[in-house]
Scaffold this motif. Structure first.
Motif, short mmCIF file in Angstrom:
data_model
loop_
_atom_site.label_atom_id
_atom_site.label_comp_id
_atom_site.label_asym_id
_atom_site.label_seq_id
_atom_site.Cartn_x
_atom_site.Cartn_y
_atom_site.Cartn_z
N ILE A 55 0.84 -1.19 0.00
CA ILE A 55 0.00 0.00 0.00
C ILE A 55 0.88 1.24 0.00
O ILE A 55 1.78 1.37 0.84
CB ILE A 55 -0.92 0.03 1.24
CG1 ILE A 55 -1.72 -1.28 1.34
CG2 ILE A 55 -1.87 1.21 1.17
CD1 ILE A 55 -2.63 -1.53 0.19
N LEU A 56 0.64 2.13 -0.95
CA LEU A 56 1.32 3.43 -0.97
C LEU A 56 0.44 4.42 -0.20
O LEU A 56 -0.73 4.61 -0.54
CB LEU A 56 1.53 3.91 -2.40
CG LEU A 56 2.01 5.36 -2.56
CD1 LEU A 56 3.39 5.54 -1.93
CD2 LEU A 56 2.02 5.78 -4.02
N ILE A 57 1.02 5.03 0.81
CA ILE A 57 0.33 6.03 1.61
C ILE A 57 1.03 7.36 1.38
O ILE A 57 2.24 7.47 1.58
CB ILE A 57 0.35 5.66 3.10
CG1 ILE A 57 -0.29 4.28 3.30
CG2 ILE A 57 -0.38 6.70 3.94
CD1 ILE A 57 -0.06 3.70 4.67
N PHE A 58 0.30 8.36 0.97
CA PHE A 58 0.91 9.65 0.64
C PHE A 58 0.03 10.77 1.18
O PHE A 58 -1.14 10.57 1.52
CB PHE A 58 1.09 9.80 -0.87
CG PHE A 58 -0.18 9.62 -1.66
CD1 PHE A 58 -0.99 10.70 -1.96
CD2 PHE A 58 -0.56 8.35 -2.08
CE1 PHE A 58 -2.16 10.53 -2.68
CE2 PHE A 58 -1.73 8.18 -2.80
CZ PHE A 58 -2.53 9.26 -3.10
N GLY A 59 0.61 11.95 1.27
CA GLY A 59 -0.17 13.05 1.80
C GLY A 59 0.59 14.37 1.72
O GLY A 59 1.68 14.45 1.13
N ALA A 60 0.00 15.37 2.33
CA ALA A 60 0.58 16.71 2.28
C ALA A 60 0.19 17.47 3.55
O ALA A 60 -0.75 17.09 4.25
CB ALA A 60 0.10 17.46 1.04
N VAL A 61 0.92 18.53 3.81
CA VAL A 61 0.68 19.40 4.96
C VAL A 61 0.26 20.76 4.46
O VAL A 61 0.93 21.36 3.61
CB VAL A 61 1.95 19.52 5.84
CG1 VAL A 61 1.67 20.44 7.03
CG2 VAL A 61 2.42 18.16 6.31
N LYS A 62 -0.86 21.25 4.96
CA LYS A 62 -1.29 22.60 4.65
C LYS A 62 -0.95 23.49 5.83
O LYS A 62 -1.14 23.11 6.99
CB LYS A 62 -2.79 22.65 4.37
CG LYS A 62 -3.27 24.08 4.05
CD LYS A 62 -4.76 24.20 4.21
CE LYS A 62 -5.18 25.66 4.01
NZ LYS A 62 -6.62 25.86 4.23
N ARG A 63 -0.46 24.66 5.57
CA ARG A 63 -0.14 25.60 6.65
C ARG A 63 -0.50 27.01 6.23
O ARG A 63 -0.48 27.35 5.04
CB ARG A 63 1.34 25.49 7.02
CG ARG A 63 2.28 25.65 5.86
CD ARG A 63 3.74 25.61 6.32
NE ARG A 63 4.08 24.39 7.02
CZ ARG A 63 4.46 23.26 6.41
NH1 ARG A 63 4.50 23.21 5.10
NH2 ARG A 63 4.78 22.20 7.12
#
Length: 253
Positions: free
Chosen positions: A41-49
């Motif tokens: 499983i590829l788990i990816f994401g991002a951070v918003k600030r």
């Protein structure tokens, strides 16, 4: 690529917060078939600030994948009269059938003991054992034994420094799920930490289940055991007859 674009759109649609994490999965279902040998499983994401990136203390990422939770009885074996027998036992109230935890930095740098206790992030904290018998003074060793056993089967995985975190904004990691995983709903969590403290988290679900003939046979065994037993008998007889016929044909040839 489409999932990544949707994720980035979600990042900018979030309400204003100092730092917020969102994530996506390469798949939302794992199908178990007759030739299933595991899945990744590829788990990816991002951070918003809403503010500039702070460099001190650095932002870190923790990713966990947890399988269905069930009680487990752990036995201690001792050699008596030349044979190994079960002696003491501890009932562990709740233990995930599968648990993987990946981090962007060495464990001591990503989360404090207090935060680990609060959010139950590490493998040890994910297991709950509160009803250990009073006469067993070393009951924690039973939990440790369960962890060791499931680690050898790749059901428990501790993966430090396997989360790629670019520019403190985009992250990704891969979690390998072995062929011996059980069916059910798996929980995927992403936690952002700074200075050992959790500042944001996000969770999603992943379904794991049998499909096709495997699902039909599984449901049959649970819902109609007599019919399943009869079918198994017929298949065994047919297989035996077929093997016998093939052997006779080879001998006569």
């Amino acid at each position: 690529m489409i999932r990544l674009l949707l994720l980035l759109l979600a990042v900018f649609a979030l309400p204003a917060r100092a730092e917020e994490v969102v994530m996506g999965l390469s798949k939302d279902r794992v199908s178990i078939t007759a030739d299933f040998d595991g899945s990744e499983i590829l788990i990816f994401g991002a951070v918003k600030r809403e503010t500039e990136i702070r460099t001190e203390p650095p932002l870190e990422v923790i990713v966990t994948v947890s399988g269905p939770v069930t009680p487990v009885t752990v036995w201690r074996k001792e050699r008596r009269f030349g044979i190994w027998v079960n002696t003491d036992a501890v009932e562990i109230d709740a233990a995930p059938s599968f648990y993987a935890v990946a981090t962007s930095a060495p464990w001591p740098q990503v989360i404090s003991e207090v935060e680990d206790l609060r959010h139950k992030v590490s493998v040890n904290r994910a297991i709950r054992s509160v009803g250990a018998p009073m006469n067993i003074v070393d009951s924690p060793s039973f939990t440790e034994a369960l962890i060791r056993l499931r680690e050898t089967r790749s059901l428990y995985q501790q993966r430090p420094v396997t989360v790629t975190f670019n520019e403190s904004t985009l992250f990704d990691t891969r979690i390998s799920m072995p062929a011996n995983i059980v069916e059910g709903t798996y929980t995927v969590r992403v936690l952002l930490t700074r200075g050992g403290r959790v500042v944001s988290q996000y969770s999603s679900e992943l379904e794991v289940g049998k499909v096709g003939l495997e699902r039909w046979l599984y449901n049959l065994s649970r819902n109609q055991p007599p019919l399943y037993g009869l079918l198994s008998l017929v298949i065994a007889i047919a297989a035996g007859w077929g093997a016998s016929a093939a052997f006779r044909a080879l001998r006569s040839g």
